[in-house]
Design a protein around this motif. Structure first.
Motif, PDB file in Angstrom:
ATOM      1  N   ARG A  85       0.820  -1.221   0.000  1.00  0.00           N
ATOM      2  CA  ARG A  85       0.000   0.000   0.000  1.00  0.00           C
ATOM      3  C   ARG A  85       0.851   1.267   0.000  1.00  0.00           C
ATOM      4  N   GLU A  86       2.136   1.134   0.247  1.00  0.00           N
ATOM      5  CA  GLU A  86       3.059   2.256   0.165  1.00  0.00           C
ATOM      6  C   GLU A  86       3.474   2.546  -1.281  1.00  0.00           C
ATOM      7  N   TRP A  87       3.255   1.597  -2.175  1.00  0.00           N
ATOM      8  CA  TRP A  87       3.684   1.732  -3.557  1.00  0.00           C
ATOM      9  C   TRP A  87       2.666   2.508  -4.373  1.00  0.00           C
ATOM     10  N   PHE A  88       3.169   3.350  -5.248  1.00  0.00           N
ATOM     11  CA  PHE A  88       2.312   4.150  -6.121  1.00  0.00           C
ATOM     12  C   PHE A  88       1.475   3.226  -7.006  1.00  0.00           C
ATOM     13  N   GLY A  89       0.174   3.442  -6.990  1.00  0.00           N
ATOM     14  CA  GLY A  89      -0.719   2.709  -7.869  1.00  0.00           C
ATOM     15  C   GLY A  89      -1.295   1.419  -7.326  1.00  0.00           C
ATOM     16  N   PHE A  90      -0.805   0.962  -6.161  1.00  0.00           N
ATOM     17  CA  PHE A  90      -1.386  -0.266  -5.614  1.00  0.00           C
ATOM     18  C   PHE A  90      -2.815   0.047  -5.166  1.00  0.00           C
ATOM     19  N   PRO A  91      -3.779  -0.812  -5.534  1.00  0.00           N
ATOM     20  CA  PRO A  91      -5.180  -0.542  -5.184  1.00  0.00           C
ATOM     21  C   PRO A  91      -5.397  -0.406  -3.673  1.00  0.00           C
ATOM     22  N   LYS A  92      -6.071   0.660  -3.287  1.00  0.00           N
ATOM     23  CA  LYS A  92      -6.328   0.914  -1.863  1.00  0.00           C
ATOM     24  C   LYS A  92      -7.167  -0.187  -1.225  1.00  0.00           C
ATOM     25  N   ASP A  93      -7.990  -0.849  -2.035  1.00  0.00           N
ATOM     26  CA  ASP A  93      -8.840  -1.926  -1.529  1.00  0.00           C
ATOM     27  C   ASP A  93      -8.207  -3.300  -1.719  1.00  0.00           C
ATOM     28  N   GLY A  94      -6.927  -3.337  -2.099  1.00  0.00           N
ATOM     29  CA  GLY A  94      -6.263  -4.605  -2.365  1.00  0.00           C
ATOM     30  C   GLY A  94      -5.621  -5.220  -1.134  1.00  0.00           C
TER      31      GLY A  94
ATOM     32  N   GLY B  34     -16.726  -4.368  -0.499  1.00  0.00           N
ATOM     33  CA  GLY B  34     -17.366  -3.167   0.022  1.00  0.00           C
ATOM     34  C   GLY B  34     -18.004  -3.378   1.376  1.00  0.00           C
ATOM     35  N   ASP B  35     -18.033  -4.596   1.860  1.00  0.00           N
ATOM     36  CA  ASP B  35     -18.666  -4.894   3.142  1.00  0.00           C
ATOM     37  C   ASP B  35     -17.687  -5.537   4.129  1.00  0.00           C
TER      38      ASP B  35
END
Length: 131
Positions: free
Chosen positions: A73-82, A100-101
């Motif tokens: 999540r520190e890497w540019f472009g990694f999905p925030k929900d990943g 989403g849940d």
């Protein structure tokens, strides 16, 4: 070498990350916590769940899902929900996404670290797992 996992360690990770892993993924990881995921198109090392049952397992699972996700999540472009579940030798990641849940989808996605693109590669871990 991957090894069986007690469900308590999946539950601990779910609590730390505030997510619920999909049943197929949990079932696969209970049998073999980590290991390789190799298909005709991909070759990934699956990140294990952190197993604190003894020193050997602590050492073998230090690159666990929660830590690898935090790093990704520190890497540019990694999905925030990943949620990072594996990586290849080139820095690319396979991941699960939130529905989403708080529950993670069964779908397996590929994130290209060079382009930042993410695309679905399988409906479930079972479609990729050849073990």
């Amino acid at each position: 070498m991957p090894f069986p996992l007690e469900e308590i360690y999946i539950e601990e990770t779910e609590n730390v990350m505030s997510v619920k892993f999909p049943p197929d993924f949990k079932s696969r990881m209970l049998k073999s916590n980590g290991g390789e995921l190799v298909t005709d198109d991909f070759a990934f090392e699956l990140h294990p769940f952190f197993d604190k049952s003894d020193k050997k397992r602590i050492s073998r699972t230090c690159n666990h899902i929660a830590l690898e996700t935090e790093n990704a999540r520190e890497w540019f472009g990694f999905p925030k929900d990943g949620v990072a579940i594996g990586s290849d030798a080139y820095g690319n990641i396979i991941l699960l996404k939130h529905r989403g849940d708080g529950i993670l989808s069964d779908e397996i996605h590929f994130w290209n670290h060079e382009t930042g693109e993410t695309f679905k590669i399988a409906e479930t871990i079972l479609a990729l797992d050849m073990s």
